[in-house]
Design a protein around this motif. Structure first.
Motif, PDB file in Angstrom:
ATOM      1  N   CYS A 108      -7.823 -13.580  -9.367  1.00 47.64           N
ATOM      2  CA  CYS A 108      -7.217 -12.245  -9.334  1.00 47.64           C
ATOM      3  C   CYS A 108      -6.128 -12.182  -8.284  1.00 47.64           C
ATOM      4  CB  CYS A 108      -8.273 -11.180  -9.060  1.00 47.64           C
ATOM      5  SG  CYS A 108      -9.236 -11.467  -7.571  1.00 47.64           S
ATOM      6  N   ARG A 109      -5.406 -11.070  -8.303  1.00 44.17           N
ATOM      7  CA  ARG A 109      -4.385 -10.790  -7.298  1.00 44.17           C
ATOM      8  C   ARG A 109      -4.770  -9.540  -6.523  1.00 44.17           C
ATOM      9  NH1 ARG A 109       1.289 -12.457 -10.464  1.00 44.17           N
ATOM     10  NH2 ARG A 109       0.687 -14.654 -10.640  1.00 44.17           N
ATOM     11  N   MET A 110      -4.359  -9.509  -5.267  1.00 44.72           N
ATOM     12  CA  MET A 110      -4.697  -8.387  -4.402  1.00 44.72           C
ATOM     13  C   MET A 110      -3.464  -7.992  -3.595  1.00 44.72           C
ATOM     14  SD  MET A 110      -8.399  -9.683  -3.040  1.00 44.72           S
ATOM     15  CE  MET A 110      -9.476 -10.640  -4.126  1.00 44.72           C
ATOM     16  N   ASP A 111      -3.401  -6.717  -3.279  1.00 46.84           N
ATOM     17  CA  ASP A 111      -2.259  -6.200  -2.537  1.00 46.84           C
ATOM     18  C   ASP A 111      -2.748  -5.096  -1.607  1.00 46.84           C
ATOM     19  OD1 ASP A 111       0.299  -5.697  -1.657  1.00 46.84           O
ATOM     20  OD2 ASP A 111       1.123  -5.151  -3.609  1.00 46.84           O
ATOM     21  N   SER A 112      -2.168  -5.051  -0.430  1.00 47.44           N
ATOM     22  CA  SER A 112      -2.411  -3.990   0.547  1.00 47.44           C
ATOM     23  C   SER A 112      -3.894  -3.712   0.757  1.00 47.44           C
ATOM     24  CB  SER A 112      -1.686  -2.701   0.128  1.00 47.44           C
ATOM     25  OG  SER A 112      -1.415  -1.896   1.264  1.00 47.44           O
ATOM     26  N   LEU A 113      -4.606  -4.738   1.208  1.00 49.39           N
ATOM     27  CA  LEU A 113      -6.031  -4.593   1.506  1.00 49.39           C
ATOM     28  C   LEU A 113      -6.203  -3.879   2.842  1.00 49.39           C
ATOM     29  CD1 LEU A 113      -7.366  -8.144   0.547  1.00 49.39           C
ATOM     30  CD2 LEU A 113      -7.390  -6.055  -0.848  1.00 49.39           C
ATOM     31  N   MET A 114      -7.059  -2.838   2.851  1.00 51.96           N
ATOM     32  CA  MET A 114      -7.276  -2.027   4.044  1.00 51.96           C
ATOM     33  C   MET A 114      -8.760  -1.947   4.376  1.00 51.96           C
ATOM     34  SD  MET A 114      -4.728   1.200   3.322  1.00 51.96           S
ATOM     35  CE  MET A 114      -2.953   0.984   3.183  1.00 51.96           C
ATOM     36  N   PHE A 115      -9.050  -2.050   5.680  1.00 50.69           N
ATOM     37  CA  PHE A 115     -10.419  -1.963   6.174  1.00 50.69           C
ATOM     38  C   PHE A 115     -10.444  -0.915   7.287  1.00 50.69           C
ATOM     39  CE2 PHE A 115      -9.502  -6.140   4.543  1.00 50.69           C
ATOM     40  CZ  PHE A 115     -10.612  -6.455   3.760  1.00 50.69           C
ATOM     41  N   LEU A 116     -11.142   0.191   7.046  1.00 49.09           N
ATOM     42  CA  LEU A 116     -11.199   1.316   7.979  1.00 49.09           C
ATOM     43  C   LEU A 116     -12.577   1.378   8.632  1.00 49.09           C
ATOM     44  CD1 LEU A 116      -8.994   2.021   5.764  1.00 49.09           C
ATOM     45  CD2 LEU A 116      -9.455   4.412   6.293  1.00 49.09           C
ATOM     46  N   ASP A 117     -12.622   1.883   9.876  1.00 49.69           N
ATOM     47  CA  ASP A 117     -13.905   2.019  10.548  1.00 49.69           C
ATOM     48  C   ASP A 117     -14.464   3.433  10.404  1.00 49.69           C
ATOM     49  OD1 ASP A 117     -12.088   3.280  12.190  1.00 49.69           O
ATOM     50  OD2 ASP A 117     -12.922   2.476  14.051  1.00 49.69           O
ATOM     51  N   VAL A 145      -8.374  -0.452  10.854  1.00 49.87           N
ATOM     52  CA  VAL A 145      -8.665  -1.590  11.723  1.00 49.87           C
ATOM     53  C   VAL A 145      -7.871  -2.812  11.292  1.00 49.87           C
ATOM     54  CG1 VAL A 145     -10.467  -3.110  12.613  1.00 49.87           C
ATOM     55  CG2 VAL A 145     -10.962  -0.692  12.180  1.00 49.87           C
ATOM     56  N   ALA A 146      -7.867  -3.118  10.009  1.00 49.21           N
ATOM     57  CA  ALA A 146      -7.148  -4.286   9.500  1.00 49.21           C
ATOM     58  C   ALA A 146      -6.449  -3.925   8.199  1.00 49.21           C
ATOM     59  CB  ALA A 146      -8.103  -5.454   9.275  1.00 49.21           C
ATOM     60  N   HIS A 147      -5.231  -4.440   8.025  1.00 48.92           N
ATOM     61  CA  HIS A 147      -4.431  -4.135   6.833  1.00 48.92           C
ATOM     62  C   HIS A 147      -3.571  -5.352   6.524  1.00 48.92           C
ATOM     63  CE1 HIS A 147      -0.824  -1.727   5.018  1.00 48.92           C
ATOM     64  NE2 HIS A 147      -1.544  -2.325   4.082  1.00 48.92           N
ATOM     65  N   TYR A 148      -3.725  -5.872   5.335  1.00 49.47           N
ATOM     66  CA  TYR A 148      -2.972  -7.048   4.907  1.00 49.47           C
ATOM     67  C   TYR A 148      -2.185  -6.705   3.648  1.00 49.47           C
ATOM     68  CZ  TYR A 148      -6.172  -9.015   8.244  1.00 49.47           C
ATOM     69  OH  TYR A 148      -6.880  -9.250   9.391  1.00 49.47           O
ATOM     70  N   ASP A 149      -0.850  -6.678   3.799  1.00 52.23           N
ATOM     71  CA  ASP A 149       0.000  -6.310   2.662  1.00 52.23           C
ATOM     72  C   ASP A 149       0.684  -7.518   2.033  1.00 52.23           C
ATOM     73  OD1 ASP A 149       1.932  -6.945   4.545  1.00 52.23           O
ATOM     74  OD2 ASP A 149       2.799  -4.931   4.641  1.00 52.23           O
ATOM     75  N   PHE A 150       0.523  -8.703   2.636  1.00 52.58           N
ATOM     76  CA  PHE A 150       1.066  -9.961   2.126  1.00 52.58           C
ATOM     77  C   PHE A 150       2.590  -9.962   2.077  1.00 52.58           C
ATOM     78  CE2 PHE A 150      -3.193  -9.190   0.545  1.00 52.58           C
ATOM     79  CZ  PHE A 150      -3.853 -10.183   1.268  1.00 52.58           C
ATOM     80  N   GLU A 151       3.174  -9.091   2.906  1.00 55.67           N
ATOM     81  CA  GLU A 151       4.613  -9.093   3.151  1.00 55.67           C
ATOM     82  C   GLU A 151       4.920  -9.646   4.536  1.00 55.67           C
ATOM     83  OE1 GLU A 151       6.527  -8.071   0.706  1.00 55.67           O
ATOM     84  OE2 GLU A 151       4.985  -7.108  -0.524  1.00 55.67           O
ATOM     85  N   HIS A 152       3.882 -10.038   5.291  1.00 54.91           N
ATOM     86  CA  HIS A 152       4.061 -10.446   6.683  1.00 54.91           C
ATOM     87  C   HIS A 152       3.397 -11.795   6.950  1.00 54.91           C
ATOM     88  CE1 HIS A 152       4.748  -6.076   6.848  1.00 54.91           C
ATOM     89  NE2 HIS A 152       5.492  -6.333   7.893  1.00 54.91           N
TER      90      HIS A 152
END
Length: 763
Positions: free
Chosen positions: A736-745, A494-501
């Motif tokens: 903290c640091r976070m990378d490629s956060l994903m949220f699936l339904d 559903v949502a994905h944040y990789d912090f490259e965009h």
């Protein structure tokens, strides 16, 4: 086909005379996703080697629009056609540069030459373009276009009547150099065309000669002018009016004298030459912002990158007499000025209007939590058909991009056919000279790239950006990485944040790479929260969250999230969801838990450390449906999955047995996942793809499991690095640091999570 034959083909009229008939009504059902197909991620990547960086410059007058506050505003690179190997680069802020090896020369500066020179408002204002005559080496002639402000409108006579309430004029000038080989211009000039526009956008973007035409061809020595609609054609038919130069590509003979005032000629084979009520200069019409055009060196076909109003960025193969349809059409759909948030189907009798439709296109639906009629940070930059020798893998590809966010695309030329299905669009990967994968935002260090393309006389390709004023040459290709998300995860993502965009319209937001198209707000820290750090091969950036003032109560902590008290419609997949998965990469960078700024005791600390989660439908910014975090369990901080099935209902916590400092050692990237199956009440934790032993904290059945999913309400958002994404208070901050956060339904199974983890590492 010979160049002469090509030129004859290009100038032959192909449509009936005059504007298209009034459009018939079209269906009332809006099209919310104009182009359902996303660009295809390509394994092919371009190797970019820095060629030059030009000096900083400032607009005139000083701008108020941050989009104009760039290192400089270079917007093209080409080669002077005299065999010298010199490259020329126009800067909208005034200078025309010549580059020769390591040497840079200001050949001509429009700020000094023109009293009313204007570059301080409007994305295309200033010194727009330069076009060198194909015989420049002998005759020293070249042409430029620049804008002048309101003072000029009051005193200078336009070639054709200005648009109503004009604020800028585009001026085309012919220059004759005394010595064509000189590094600084000396010579004479004369004005050949002037026209005023009703706003500071969509004026004359490009002027150019057809480099495929040879002496004796009908197109040889003729100058093309891409004239925009002035930004005012949403509510009128100016681009369809053949008696008005706006919204057109014009084709003139600068050596002729049968045009207005005898300053240029009108080629007799232009499609509307000699026609009553039509300007003979018009080559094609029906355009909003004809940003960049170029010719295929092999076929002679002319390709135009056309910037859309609502959502469609299009590539057209343009022929004489074509009508691209604006403002009745945008791309291949119907446009209605009264409902600019949508496009509509074509009428059943569309063929009778004779519109020309794109051969390639992409859309840019505004993020669903962003105003649909606001700048969404996308616009096409027309490119080049590659026919050079140094990069064989690019031959036969039309390479172009999104000038705002810097994405680089290609289509196969032999698949770009008029009247056929749109050519498939592929997104190229990019590498620096050392072979490191990067995006253009990494190359320029900014979320807004302002990308352009150019070529030399050998057909070799260049990219350039206003953000840092740099030019890169494409020196090769290499095979890049697979997409970062596995097919198993992608179908439920559903949502994905990789912090490259970074969102180019405002890079204090991050673009969603999942299906929800929801912007993530980088709260308080904005773009500074993106740090040069990656959790896995191919990742260049991560998100930094932290407590800013540990000794003060406030709401200035760095966190990220989405918030809407009425529920976030774009996250509706979590409405009634039978399962949710939250996963991503995490690196602890500070001491935890953080000092509690909500109490008077300086020794108090929060009892939790927020990582990432989905809020419930009635959340105040703290309550969740699914959350991955550290929380005190029986007085001891534990890594947990904490979830809630029903709004207002009780939560359940699944806590890891191991010490959280072992699971999340400071300074080390770790992949974590939490899964929530609301139909069975099962929860699980995973670390680096493996299940984490743990136990449930709350006895009994706090979720009231009955085989169904969560409450049928839209979640109020997502929280990352702490609570209250609406930024009303500080709670549970994470340094903290976070990378490629994903949220699936869905509650992903062990194999899916393990496969995704391994996929990250082998990319």
């Amino acid at each position: 086909m010979t160049a002469a034959a090509v030129a004859s083909t290009l100038v032959a009229p192909v449509v009936s005379a005059g504007p298209a008939p009034a459009a018939a009504p079209v269906g009332d059902e809006p099209i919310t996703d104009p182009i359902p197909e996303d660009p295809i991620p390509s394994r092919l990547g371009l190797v970019l080697e820095e060629y030059a960086q030009l000096p900083e410059t400032e607009p005139t007058p000083p701008p108020t629009d941050e989009r104009l506050m760039r290192h400089n505003r270079i917007n093209f690179v080409g080669e002077v056609p005299d065999g010298s190997g010199r490259m020329y680069v126009p800067d909208l802020n005034g200078p025309l540069y010549l580059l020769e090896g390591d040497q840079q020369h200001v050949y001509l500066d429009f700020r000094e030459r023109f009293e009313h020179f204007f570059s301080g408002r409007g994305m295309g204002s200033g010194f727009g373009f330069a076009a060198f005559h194909p015989e420049f080496a002998d005759n020293g002639i070249f042409y430029t276009v620049h804008t002048e402000g309101e003072e000029a409108i009051a005193t200078e006579e336009p070639t054709y009547p200005n648009q109503p309430d004009s604020v800028v004029q585009s001026v085309v000038t012919e220059w004759t150099a005394e010595d064509p080989s000189a590094d600084v211009f000396r010579g004479t000039s004369r004005e050949i065309f002037r026209f005023g526009f009703g706003s500071q956008v969509h004026a004359i973007q490009q002027i150019d000669f057809n480099p495929t035409a040879r002496p004796g061809d009908p197109d040889y020595g003729l100058l093309y002018l891409a004239v925009g609609d002035g930004g005012i054609a949403v509510d009128n038919d100016i681009p369809q009016d053949l008696g008005n130069p706006a919204g057109k590509i014009l084709r003139i003979d600068p050596a002729g004298d049968n045009g207005p005032g005898g300053r240029y000629g009108i080629p007799p084979d232009n499609p509307f030459a000699g026609r009553d009520g039509a300007l003979g200069e018009i080559f094609a019409y029906g355009m909003r912002d004809p940003h960049r055009f170029s010719w295929d060196p092999r076929s002679g076909a002319m390709y135009l990158g056309h910037i859309g109003q609502r959502a469609v960025e299009a590539v057209y193969e343009v022929r004489a007499g074509d009508n691209l349809g604006w403002s009745e059409r945008e791309g291949y759909l119907s446009f209605r000025p009264e409902t600019q948030c949508y496009l509509y189907p074509l009428p059943e009798d569309d063929e009778r209007y004779g519109y020309t439709y794109p051969v390639a296109a992409y859309d840019h639906d505004a993020p669903l939590n962003w105003p649909c009629n606001s700048d969404s940070g996308h616009a096409i930059s027309g490119g080049q058909v590659y026919r050079g020798d140094e990069v064989p893998a690019l031959r036969g590809k039309y390479v172009f991009g999104d000038l705002v966010n810097g994405s680089v695309y290609y289509t196969e030329v032999d698949e770009m056919e008029r009247g056929a299905e749109r050519a498939p669009l592929h997104e190229l990967q990019l590498f620096n000279a050392e072979g490191d994968p990067m995006r253009m935002t990494d190359f320029v260090g900014d979320g807004r790239v302002d990308l352009r393309f150019g070529v030399d006389t050998e057909g070799e390709l260049y990219l350039l950006a206003k953000a840092n004023g740099t030019i890169w040459k494409v020196t090769g290709t290499r095979w890049g990485q697979e997409p970062p998300v596995t097919d198993r995860v992608q179908r439920d993502l559903v949502a994905h944040y990789d912090f490259e965009h970074p969102f180019a319209a405002d890079d204090s937001y991050e673009e969603d790479q999942g299906s929800s198209n929801s912007l993530l707000d980088l709260v308080n820290g904005g773009e500074e929260m993106r740090v040069d750090d990656g959790a896995f091969p191919g990742s260049n950036n991560a998100l930094q969250t932290r407590q800013v003032n540990p000794d003060q109560a406030g709401d200035d902590d760095w966190k990220a999230g989405i918030w809407d008290e009425g529920g976030v419609e774009s996250l509706r997949d979590f409405n009634g969801a039978e399962g949710i998965t939250v996963m991503g990469w995490f690196k602890m960078t500070g001491d935890h838990p953080a000092p509690d700024t909500t109490t008077p005791d300086p020794h108090d600390r929060f009892n939790s450390v927020g990582l990432a989660g989905v809020l419930s439908g009635d959340s105040d910014g703290h309550g969740v449906r699914a959350l991955l975090e550290l929380i005190e369990v029986d007085g001891e901080l534990k890594l947990v999955a904490l979830g809630r099935r029903l709004d207002g209902g009780a939560s359940q916590t699944f806590a890891a047995q191991q010490d959280w400092r072992t699971l999340l050692p400071r300074g080390e990237w770790v992949h974590l996942a939490a899964t929530f199956d609301y139909t069975t009440g099962e929860m699980a934790l995973y670390r680096n793809g493996r299940p984490v032993p743990g136990s449930y904290v709350v006895p009994g059945d706090p979720w009231q499991v009955d085989g169904t999913g969560t409450s049928p309400t839209d979640p109020r958002g997502i929280k990352v690095g702490g609570s209250y994404p609406q930024n009303t208070q500080e709670r549970n901050p994470c340094d903290c640091r976070m990378d490629s956060l994903m949220f699936l339904d869905t509650a992903a199974d062990h194999r899916t999570i393990a496969h995704q983890y391994r996929h990250f590492l082998r990319r």
